[in-house]
Scaffold this motif. Sequence first.
Motif, PDB file in Angstrom:
ATOM      1  N   ASP A  81       1.051  -1.390   0.357  1.00 47.06           N
ATOM      2  CA  ASP A  81       0.114  -0.284   0.517  1.00 47.06           C
ATOM      3  C   ASP A  81       0.663   1.182  -0.049  1.00 47.06           C
ATOM      4  O   ASP A  81       1.894   1.079   0.620  1.00 47.06           O
ATOM      5  CB  ASP A  81      -0.939  -0.142   1.627  1.00 47.06           C
ATOM      6  N   GLU A  82       0.362   2.059  -0.523  1.00 47.26           N
ATOM      7  CA  GLU A  82       1.478   3.644  -0.656  1.00 47.26           C
ATOM      8  C   GLU A  82       1.372   3.867   0.908  1.00 47.26           C
ATOM      9  O   GLU A  82       2.443   4.601   0.846  1.00 47.26           O
ATOM     10  CB  GLU A  82       0.578   4.426  -1.690  1.00 47.26           C
ATOM     11  N   SER A  83       0.431   4.033   1.198  1.00 47.40           N
ATOM     12  CA  SER A  83       0.764   4.597   2.965  1.00 47.40           C
ATOM     13  C   SER A  83       2.438   3.950   3.561  1.00 47.40           C
ATOM     14  O   SER A  83       2.545   4.346   4.373  1.00 47.40           O
ATOM     15  CB  SER A  83      -0.453   4.325   4.015  1.00 47.40           C
ATOM     16  N   GLU A  84       2.728   2.347   2.677  1.00 49.49           N
ATOM     17  CA  GLU A  84       4.115   1.794   3.276  1.00 49.49           C
ATOM     18  C   GLU A  84       5.402   2.342   2.862  1.00 49.49           C
ATOM     19  O   GLU A  84       6.412   1.495   2.596  1.00 49.49           O
ATOM     20  CB  GLU A  84       3.822   0.147   3.241  1.00 49.49           C
ATOM     21  N   ALA A  85       5.276   2.972   1.553  1.00 47.02           N
ATOM     22  CA  ALA A  85       6.002   4.176   0.894  1.00 47.02           C
ATOM     23  C   ALA A  85       7.664   3.612   1.470  1.00 47.02           C
ATOM     24  O   ALA A  85       8.624   3.598   1.526  1.00 47.02           O
ATOM     25  CB  ALA A  85       5.980   4.282   0.508  1.00 47.02           C
ATOM     26  N   ASN A  86       7.256   4.580   3.200  1.00 44.25           N
ATOM     27  CA  ASN A  86       8.924   4.682   3.830  1.00 44.25           C
ATOM     28  C   ASN A  86       9.471   3.172   4.276  1.00 44.25           C
ATOM     29  O   ASN A  86      10.039   3.377   5.649  1.00 44.25           O
ATOM     30  CB  ASN A  86       8.888   5.854   4.419  1.00 44.25           C
ATOM     31  N   LYS A  87       8.585   2.660   4.243  1.00 45.82           N
ATOM     32  CA  LYS A  87       8.642   1.057   5.741  1.00 45.82           C
ATOM     33  C   LYS A  87       9.965   0.663   5.239  1.00 45.82           C
ATOM     34  O   LYS A  87      10.011   0.910   3.800  1.00 45.82           O
ATOM     35  CB  LYS A  87       7.380   0.115   5.810  1.00 45.82           C
ATOM     36  N   ILE A  88      10.067  -0.096   6.052  1.00 46.50           N
ATOM     37  CA  ILE A  88      11.578  -1.396   6.148  1.00 46.50           C
ATOM     38  C   ILE A  88      11.136  -2.132   4.839  1.00 46.50           C
ATOM     39  O   ILE A  88      10.464  -3.008   5.001  1.00 46.50           O
ATOM     40  CB  ILE A  88      12.457  -1.045   6.881  1.00 46.50           C
ATOM     41  N   MET A  89      12.010  -2.473   3.479  1.00 47.79           N
ATOM     42  CA  MET A  89      11.508  -3.778   3.032  1.00 47.79           C
ATOM     43  C   MET A  89      13.046  -4.602   3.243  1.00 47.79           C
ATOM     44  O   MET A  89      12.400  -5.846   3.416  1.00 47.79           O
ATOM     45  CB  MET A  89      11.929  -3.472   0.820  1.00 47.79           C
ATOM     46  N   TYR A  90      13.800  -4.379   3.312  1.00 48.08           N
ATOM     47  CA  TYR A  90      14.665  -4.876   4.499  1.00 48.08           C
ATOM     48  C   TYR A  90      16.315  -4.622   4.958  1.00 48.08           C
ATOM     49  O   TYR A  90      16.965  -2.854   4.321  1.00 48.08           O
ATOM     50  CB  TYR A  90      15.885  -6.149   2.954  1.00 48.08           C
ATOM     51  N   ILE A  91      16.479  -4.173   5.750  1.00 47.40           N
ATOM     52  CA  ILE A  91      17.795  -4.207   6.312  1.00 47.40           C
ATOM     53  C   ILE A  91      18.438  -4.809   7.244  1.00 47.40           C
ATOM     54  O   ILE A  91      18.633  -6.084   7.782  1.00 47.40           O
ATOM     55  CB  ILE A  91      16.803  -2.775   7.902  1.00 47.40           C
ATOM     56  N   ALA A  92      19.645  -4.679   7.507  1.00 41.27           N
ATOM     57  CA  ALA A  92      20.569  -4.892   7.580  1.00 41.27           C
ATOM     58  C   ALA A  92      21.822  -4.519   8.505  1.00 41.27           C
ATOM     59  O   ALA A  92      22.360  -3.675   8.728  1.00 41.27           O
ATOM     60  CB  ALA A  92      21.845  -6.147   6.631  1.00 41.27           C
ATOM     61  N   LEU A  93      21.972  -5.290   9.571  1.00 41.87           N
ATOM     62  CA  LEU A  93      23.218  -4.317  10.839  1.00 41.87           C
ATOM     63  C   LEU A  93      24.491  -4.780  10.941  1.00 41.87           C
ATOM     64  O   LEU A  93      23.878  -5.997  11.336  1.00 41.87           O
ATOM     65  CB  LEU A  93      22.103  -4.051  12.495  1.00 41.87           C
ATOM     66  N   PRO A  94      25.492  -4.989  10.899  1.00 38.58           N
ATOM     67  CA  PRO A  94      26.487  -6.033  11.410  1.00 38.58           C
ATOM     68  C   PRO A  94      26.374  -6.116  12.988  1.00 38.58           C
ATOM     69  O   PRO A  94      26.602  -5.359  13.211  1.00 38.58           O
ATOM     70  CB  PRO A  94      27.953  -4.999  10.736  1.00 38.58           C
ATOM     71  N   ILE A  95      26.715  -6.697  13.328  1.00 35.23           N
ATOM     72  CA  ILE A  95      26.579  -7.075  14.849  1.00 35.23           C
ATOM     73  C   ILE A  95      27.760  -7.754  15.531  1.00 35.23           C
ATOM     74  O   ILE A  95      27.776  -8.528  16.305  1.00 35.23           O
ATOM     75  CB  ILE A  95      25.266  -7.663  15.722  1.00 35.23           C
ATOM     76  N   GLY A  96      28.489  -8.829  14.941  1.00 38.26           N
ATOM     77  CA  GLY A  96      30.256  -9.255  14.565  1.00 38.26           C
ATOM     78  C   GLY A  96      30.815  -8.946  13.030  1.00 38.26           C
ATOM     79  O   GLY A  96      30.644  -8.196  12.669  1.00 38.26           O
ATOM     80  N   LYS A  97      31.554  -9.604  13.536  1.00 37.85           N
ATOM     81  CA  LYS A  97      33.322 -10.060  12.229  1.00 37.85           C
ATOM     82  C   LYS A  97      31.872 -10.081  10.841  1.00 37.85           C
ATOM     83  O   LYS A  97      32.275 -10.307   9.915  1.00 37.85           O
ATOM     84  CB  LYS A  97      33.768 -10.865  12.890  1.00 37.85           C
ATOM     85  N   ASN A  98      31.289 -11.336  11.464  1.00 36.64           N
ATOM     86  CA  ASN A  98      30.751 -11.991   9.961  1.00 36.64           C
ATOM     87  C   ASN A  98      29.109 -12.123   9.940  1.00 36.64           C
ATOM     88  O   ASN A  98      28.314 -13.048   9.896  1.00 36.64           O
ATOM     89  CB  ASN A  98      31.530 -13.027   9.582  1.00 36.64           C
ATOM     90  N   ASN A  99      28.703 -11.681  11.102  1.00 36.16           N
ATOM     91  CA  ASN A  99      26.985 -11.818  11.510  1.00 36.16           C
ATOM     92  C   ASN A  99      26.488 -10.137  11.054  1.00 36.16           C
ATOM     93  O   ASN A  99      26.692  -9.359  11.189  1.00 36.16           O
ATOM     94  CB  ASN A  99      27.085 -12.011  12.791  1.00 36.16           C
TER      95      ASN A  99
END
Length: 111
Positions: free
Chosen positions: A47-65
Motif C-alpha cells: 500500500d502507498e501508506s507503506e512506502a517509507n516502511k522497511i523492505m530490508y535492513i541489515a546491521l553488522p553485529i559482529g565480524k561476520n554476522n
Amino acid sequence: MVTINPHINFNGNAEEAFNFYKSVFGREFAILVRFKDIPKDPNNSWDESEANKIMYIALPIGKNNFLMGNDVPSFMGKVNEEENRSKILISVESRAEADEIFNGLSIGGKI
C-alpha cells in the motif's frame, strides 16, 4: 566458519527497533531498503501508506554476522509479536562485551 544471521519481521516498527539496535551495537546499517525503493508487483503490491516502511535492513553485529529485518506489508497480515518461540543468540568474545550488550538490550524490556 558457520554464521547465523537472524531476520526479524516487524509490524511497521522495524526502523525504530533497528535504530535502537544500532545504538546498542554502535554500528552503521550495511543496507537499508524501503518499499518505495523497489518496483511494485501487481500480484502482491504494498500500500502507498507503506512506502517509507522497511523492505530490508541489515546491521553488522559482529565480524561476520548481521541482524536483518523488515516490516511486513499489510497484504501479508500481521506478525504475532507476542510469540516466544524464537530466540536470537549473540556470541561475544568477553564477559565485559556480553554485559554491555545485555544491559543495552535490556533497557525498557522484561528480563
